[in-house]
Design a protein around this motif. Structure first.
Motif: not given
Length: 127
Positions: A6-11, A87-88, A125-126
């Motif tokens: 997997e890839s593409g995650g983040g904040v 959503k957070p 998700v902030s």
């Protein structure tokens, strides 16, 4: 041996978007349904979306319908998850998984239907 990466995650801020990718290798990708799952801290792993081997059938959890879209490119051995209006409470590790059954017509939402799992990508998700 089947491998899923997997890839593409983040904040991302609440209301934002991310696109996850999962690259598969080790068997004929186009013969198997794929799923995306997530696990938030202290919670059980839950299905997010699933897609049949051809891509013609998709399923979504009620909580993401209308905001997330699963797709696949069989020529690239890759499945995607487009996530919009995040959503957070959707902060979690996101995992792709490959079905154990050849050409299941209707993709399964059960973790037991999936034989192979990626290592996951973190989505935060902030608010």
């Amino acid at each position: 041996q089947v491998q899923l990466v997997e890839s593409g995650g983040g904040v991302v801020q609440a209301g934002g978007s991310l696109r996850l990718s999962c690259a598969a290798s080790g068997r004929t990708f186009s013969d198997y349904a794929m799923g995306w799952f997530r696990r938030a801290p202290g919670k059980e792993r839950e299905v997010v979306a699933a897609i049949s081997s051809s891509g013609s059938n998709t399923l979504y959890s009620d909580s993401v319908k209308g905001r997330f879209a699963i797709s696949r490119d069989n020529a690239k051995n890759t499945v995607y998850l487009q996530m919009n209006s995040l959503k957070p409470e959707e902060t979690a590790g996101y995992y792709c998984a490959a079905d154990r059954l050849w050409r299941r017509i209707v993709p399964s939402t059960s973790t037991g239907a999936y034989a192979y799992w990626g290592q996951g990508t973190q989505v935060t998700v902030s608010s």
